[in-house]
Motif scaffolding. Sequence first.
Motif, mmCIF file in Angstrom:
data_model
loop_
_atom_site.group_PDB
_atom_site.id
_atom_site.type_symbol
_atom_site.label_atom_id
_atom_site.label_comp_id
_atom_site.label_asym_id
_atom_site.label_seq_id
_atom_site.Cartn_x
_atom_site.Cartn_y
_atom_site.Cartn_z
ATOM 1 N N ASN A 64 1.041 -1.333 0.087
ATOM 2 C CA ASN A 64 -0.049 0.039 0.174
ATOM 3 C C ASN A 64 0.835 1.169 0.201
ATOM 4 O O ASN A 64 0.672 2.348 -0.790
ATOM 5 C CB ASN A 64 -1.133 0.004 1.237
ATOM 6 N N ARG A 68 0.356 4.041 -3.069
ATOM 7 C CA ARG A 68 0.226 5.330 -2.884
ATOM 8 C C ARG A 68 1.138 6.297 -3.115
ATOM 9 O O ARG A 68 0.900 7.379 -3.591
ATOM 10 C CB ARG A 68 -0.170 5.640 -1.397
ATOM 11 N N ASP A 89 -2.465 -1.334 -12.571
ATOM 12 C CA ASP A 89 -3.440 -2.211 -11.851
ATOM 13 C C ASP A 89 -3.403 -3.741 -12.489
ATOM 14 O O ASP A 89 -3.421 -4.574 -11.669
ATOM 15 C CB ASP A 89 -4.795 -1.728 -11.863
ATOM 16 N N ARG A 136 -7.301 -3.962 2.756
ATOM 17 C CA ARG A 136 -7.657 -4.056 1.252
ATOM 18 C C ARG A 136 -6.365 -3.355 0.796
ATOM 19 O O ARG A 136 -5.820 -2.303 1.014
ATOM 20 C CB ARG A 136 -9.011 -3.594 0.874
ATOM 21 N N LEU A 138 -4.749 -1.331 -2.395
ATOM 22 C CA LEU A 138 -5.143 0.061 -2.681
ATOM 23 C C LEU A 138 -5.111 -0.159 -4.439
ATOM 24 O O LEU A 138 -3.876 -0.845 -4.963
ATOM 25 C CB LEU A 138 -4.486 1.244 -2.532
ATOM 26 N N LYS A 139 -5.828 0.568 -5.303
ATOM 27 C CA LYS A 139 -5.603 0.281 -6.656
ATOM 28 C C LYS A 139 -4.932 1.674 -7.077
ATOM 29 O O LYS A 139 -5.342 2.509 -6.626
ATOM 30 C CB LYS A 139 -6.945 -0.071 -7.443
ATOM 31 N N GLU A 142 -7.699 4.328 -8.172
ATOM 32 C CA GLU A 142 -8.521 4.924 -7.215
ATOM 33 C C GLU A 142 -8.141 6.256 -7.135
ATOM 34 O O GLU A 142 -9.108 7.023 -6.569
ATOM 35 C CB GLU A 142 -8.544 4.159 -5.820
#
Length: 149
Positions: A64, A68, A89, A136, A138-139, A142
């Motif tokens: 993540n 990010r 992704d 979860r 992250l994509k 998003e």
Amino acid sequence: MGHHIQQYPVGKYRSAKNPQGKILGFKTLITPSAKSSKAHQEEIGRIIKKHRSSPQAELIKDLNPVIRGWTSYYTNSDAKTVGELSKQDSLTYLKLRRWAKRRCGNINTGHQRYWTSIDGNNWVFATKKGEANPLRLLKHSEFSCALTM
């Protein structure tokens, strides 16, 4: 640094204008460079490889911040409009799919175990809801990127 900048000729109705209102005749796209995209995927692959036998939660905790950070760096580019984030992704999914198959021996079992549906969003790589702190992944897509004119 790490950006690819290119100007494309366009017609008068799709062209940007200068501060005086004159039509410029081109559109400028700023995207992540191929070198930085490849380095990012290599970093994700290295982290996934490091967590071959680790629990899913530890893998998500390590991935993540990388996702990010890279996506935040390219927030002001046209990465989303040219499909770079969805490409990242897809490549990440393929790496995680291989990770799950290696652990389960069967990809169908891996999908059932590691991917879930959250708020109508299917195919979310996440820990199960029954656990104490569900996590979860992250994509890239998003994150909202600035759109150019």
